[in-house]
Scaffold this active site. Structure first.
Site, PDB file in Angstrom:
ATOM      1  N   LYS A  98     -12.338  20.626 -34.322  1.00  0.00           N
ATOM      2  CA  LYS A  98     -11.274  19.631 -34.467  1.00  0.00           C
ATOM      3  C   LYS A  98     -10.152  20.346 -35.214  1.00  0.00           C
ATOM      4  CE  LYS A  98      -9.653  15.665 -36.872  1.00  0.00           C
ATOM      5  NZ  LYS A  98      -9.824  14.708 -37.952  1.00  0.00           N
ATOM      6  N   GLY A 159      -6.353   8.190 -44.149  1.00  0.00           N
ATOM      7  CA  GLY A 159      -6.753   7.523 -45.384  1.00  0.00           C
ATOM      8  C   GLY A 159      -5.979   6.265 -45.725  1.00  0.00           C
ATOM      9  N   ALA A 185      -7.815   8.655 -37.322  1.00  0.00           N
ATOM     10  CA  ALA A 185      -7.140   8.420 -38.607  1.00  0.00           C
ATOM     11  C   ALA A 185      -6.403   7.083 -38.676  1.00  0.00           C
ATOM     12  CB  ALA A 185      -6.165   9.539 -38.958  1.00  0.00           C
ATOM     13  N   GLY A 186      -6.484   6.495 -39.848  1.00  0.00           N
ATOM     14  CA  GLY A 186      -5.728   5.283 -40.138  1.00  0.00           C
ATOM     15  C   GLY A 186      -6.469   3.988 -39.869  1.00  0.00           C
ATOM     16  N   ASN A 207     -13.147   7.791 -40.875  1.00  0.00           N
ATOM     17  CA  ASN A 207     -13.880   8.221 -42.063  1.00  0.00           C
ATOM     18  C   ASN A 207     -13.711   7.233 -43.222  1.00  0.00           C
ATOM     19  OD1 ASN A 207     -14.208  11.475 -43.716  1.00  0.00           O
ATOM     20  ND2 ASN A 207     -14.870   9.509 -44.411  1.00  0.00           N
ATOM     21  N   THR A 208     -12.473   7.175 -43.753  1.00  0.00           N
ATOM     22  CA  THR A 208     -12.252   6.440 -44.995  1.00  0.00           C
ATOM     23  C   THR A 208     -12.639   4.965 -44.894  1.00  0.00           C
ATOM     24  OG1 THR A 208     -10.367   7.916 -45.310  1.00  0.00           O
ATOM     25  CG2 THR A 208     -10.522   6.057 -46.805  1.00  0.00           C
TER      26      THR A 208
END
Ligand SMILES: CC(=O)[C@@H](O)[C@H](O)COP(=O)(O)O
Length: 257
Positions: A98, A159, A185-186, A207-208
């Site tokens: 990635k 994040g 993301a986001g 992830n976050t």
């Protein structure tokens, strides 16, 4: 119903959720979250991880449970990203990467010019490249043109949990892309992941939203369901949006009508 597989560079997955490994309260919570999510691809930052399996040791824990997707998080130059990818290939025995090439420490936005250059170099060097990129259809096309196996446009900055800031662009990217599109993301909560799939994404990486939630294992399960539900809804075909009401029950044929 025929099995709905995600295929990237000849590899097939039944789950369309990719999970990051950073920021969990501890390793056991991550492992339980991974199991609850059903994700089959896990991304690991090569700069963060301990290759010897020491303090972090995440690699050994994950290897037999998911497909490893090392990432170049923290790299800011082509040279840095290419070297990090080569290190990952040596250490982890995978040519998948990635590609993250950050242009700005504050926004963590990708530097798209350097990203395309690095992607082309890595493709030439035999890597299967999945680049984290802006939600720009032209950038996505350039990345596919240089041979990337998928594109990973952002929903919102890493994040932030802001969800999909530009659903029109994500939909356009999906409609035009010649390679799988993975929203990356986001994502803030399950409805963001479902929306990504409804817009036509092939998968979601997050992830976050899981690692920093109050109950990561429960949120991981929610994300797994959301991605599957969004995919089903996409395949089923949503009704067109109307600006005027239309009775859902027919008036003809009613008893006594
Ligand atoms: C783990 C990873 O690869 C992240 O850099 C990724 O972009 C996910 O972002 P969120 O944490 O916003 O889901």
């Amino acid at each position: 119903m025929a099995e709905d597989l995600l295929r990237i560079a000849g590899k097939a997955f039944t789950s369309r959720l990719f999970l990051g490994t950073a920021g969990y309260p501890n390793q056991q919570v991550f492992l339980d979250s991974l199991a609850a999510s059903g994700a089959q691809v896990v991304t690991v930052s090569i700069r963060r991880v301990d290759m010897e399996g020491g303090a972090e040791g995440i690699l050994d824990l994950v290897r037999d449970k998911a497909w490893l997707l090392p990432n170049t998080a923290g790299c800011a130059t082509v040279k840095d990203a290419v070297l990090t990818a080569q290190l990952a290939r040596e250490a982890l025995d995978t040519s998948w990467i990635k590609l993250e090439l950050i242009g700005d420490r504050e926004t963590l936005y990708p530097d798209v010019e350097q990203l395309v250059t690095a992607a082309a170099q890595l493709v030439d060097d035999g890597f299967t490249v999945l680049p984290y990129c802006t939600d720009d259809p032209i950038v996505c096309r350039r990345l596919a043109d240089v041979g990337c196996a998928a594109v990973m446009p952002l929903g919102a900055p890493i994040g932030t949990g802001l969800g999909i800031l530009n659903p029109y662009n994500i939909e356009m990217i999906c409609a035009r892309s010649t390679v799988p599109v993975i929203l990356d993301a986001g994502v803030g909560t399950a409805s963001d992941a479902a929306l990504a799939m409804e817009l036509g994404c092939d998968a979601v990486l997050l992830n976050t939203a899981v690692s920093k939630s109050t109950d990561p294992v429960r949120m991981a399960a929610a994300m797994g369901h959301a991605v599957a539900a969004g995919r089903l809804a996409r395949l089923a075909g949503r009704i067109p949006k109307r600006t005027r009401a239309e009775a859902s029950s027919p008036e003809l044929g009613l008893i006594g009508g």
